[in-house]
Write an enzyme that holds these catalytic residues in place. Structure first.
Site, PDB file in Angstrom:
ATOM      1  CG  ASN A  11      -6.153 -24.456  -4.960  1.00  0.00           C
ATOM      2  OD1 ASN A  11      -6.241 -23.445  -5.652  1.00  0.00           O
ATOM      3  ND2 ASN A  11      -5.075 -25.224  -4.953  1.00  0.00           N
ATOM      4  CG  ASN A 182       7.081 -34.797  -3.775  1.00  0.00           C
ATOM      5  OD1 ASN A 182       7.838 -34.778  -4.760  1.00  0.00           O
ATOM      6  ND2 ASN A 182       5.775 -34.691  -3.886  1.00  0.00           N
ATOM      7  CG  ASP A 245       0.669 -28.300   1.662  1.00  0.00           C
ATOM      8  OD1 ASP A 245       1.720 -28.026   1.048  1.00  0.00           O
ATOM      9  OD2 ASP A 245      -0.398 -28.580   1.084  1.00  0.00           O
TER      10      ASP A 245
HETATM   11  O1  RIB Z   1      -0.760 -30.015  -1.131  1.00  0.00           O
HETATM   12  C1  RIB Z   1      -2.116 -30.338  -1.142  1.00  0.00           C
HETATM   13  C2  RIB Z   1      -2.895 -29.298  -1.882  1.00  0.00           C
HETATM   14  O2  RIB Z   1      -2.503 -29.327  -3.225  1.00  0.00           O
HETATM   15  C3  RIB Z   1      -4.380 -29.509  -1.896  1.00  0.00           C
HETATM   16  O3  RIB Z   1      -5.034 -28.935  -0.779  1.00  0.00           O
HETATM   17  C4  RIB Z   1      -4.793 -28.890  -3.218  1.00  0.00           C
HETATM   18  O4  RIB Z   1      -5.492 -27.704  -3.091  1.00  0.00           O
HETATM   19  C5  RIB Z   1      -3.501 -28.695  -3.993  1.00  0.00           C
HETATM   20  O5  RIB Z   1      -3.143 -27.382  -4.058  1.00  0.00           O
END
Ligand code: RIB
Length: 294
Positions: A11, A182, A245
């Site tokens: 994204n 989470n 992430d």
């Molecule tokens: O986990 C964070 C991400 O969640 C962001 O970078 C955004 O793109 C959404 O997908």
């Protein structure tokens, strides 16, 4: 080197920095706007590559300028993008508000990510050759299920971040080795708001669970051992976007290298703590040398 395949989203993050997020129906004036490459899949891929993994990304970008930049960002991080397809139409976007505590709220518009319904021979072969497969829920569920099933059948360890959270079919749970929700996702999936209780319920579906708790660290639960709480390093957060992430990407590398779970979780927690101290998702992910030095 740990070979990691990521089946997931890319994204462009459209980020508004603001003192306080608006209430429903309210307009507030923000401080700054940035476009930052993101997406849970791409974030995990970049985090794993910077942490020392050999990473391959499976998914799609659009045929727009965002798509070009998203692909370039992955390649710059050393991620293999041959199986990152270019779909007609817009790339995925994430509309993010980050407040002065570093907390965020996100709306994702799938764009090209929504075109990934199924996997081809190339994708299947790439997954079969990996040590680990990282999955999230920003691609259509049938593709996620197919990837997990394929990996599991080939003995490739599967790690699922169940975000954005949604009810999961047994066919997916049955093919996940490690689930990393989470606390909100853990509660939504288990029906229990207390993280220990949520983890206990989730262990009925998967053999190992890590519930991430933000600044409070994480809980590790496995069917054959006691649930353990790991604290997070104490830092001041400016932007928590992508921290989960980063944790997953670094954890995958550490586990792939055969490190014991406590050591792997501690290392991944350091990576996430470094991430929250800088703005943005892909822009704030640490390199292996930085994690080792912290
Ligand atoms: O986990 C964070 C991400 O969640 C962001 O970078 C955004 O793109 C959404 O997908």
């Amino acid at each position: 080197m740990t070979a990691i395949a990521v089946l997931g989203s890319t994204n462009m993050d459209l980020v508004a920095y603001v003192a306080r997020a608006p209430e429903r129906g309210e307009t507030v004036t923000g401080r700054e706007f940035r476009t930052i490459p993101g997406g849970k899949g791409a974030n995990q891929a970049i985090a794993a590559a910077r942490a020392g993994g050999e990473v391959l990304m499976i998914g799609a970008v659009g045929d727009d300028a965002y798509g070009t930049r998203l692909r370039a960002e992955l390649e710059h991080a050393g991620v293999e993008t041959d199986l990152l397809h270019t779909a007609e139409g817009p790339s995925g976007t994430a509309h993010i508000v980050v407040d002065d505590t570093g907390a965020n709220a996100i709306v994702v518009i799938p764009g090209a990510n929504g075109t990934v319904h199924t996997l081809g021979h190339g994708e299947m072969a790439a997954i079969a050759e990996a040590d680990l497969l990282l999955l999230q829920l920003e691609l259509p569920l049938p593709a996620v299920v197919e990837g997990a099933r394929m990996a599991h059948a080939q003995g490739v360890r599967t790690i699922l971040t169940p975000s954005p959270v949604q009810p999961l079919p047994d066919e997916l749970f049955d093919n996940v080795d490690l689930l990393i929700p989470n606390e909100h996702e853990a509660a939504a999936l288990s029906g229990k708001t207390e993280p220990h209780a949520a983890a206990e319920i989730l262990l009925r579906h998967v053999p190992e669970v890590v519930v991430t708790l933000g600044s409070k660290g994480c809980l590790y639960a496995a069917r054959d051992s006691e649930t353990i709480h790991f604290p997070a390093p104490e830092v001041t957060a400016v932007d928590t976007t992508g921290a989960g992430d980063t944790f997953v990407g670094a954890l995958a590398v550490a586990l792939g290298e055969g490190r014991a779970v406590p050591e792997a979780l501690a290392w991944a927690s350091i990576a996430a703590a470094l991430c929250v101290q800088k703005p943005g998702a892909s822009t704030s992910m640490p390199y292996r040398s930085e994690i080792d030095a912290a």
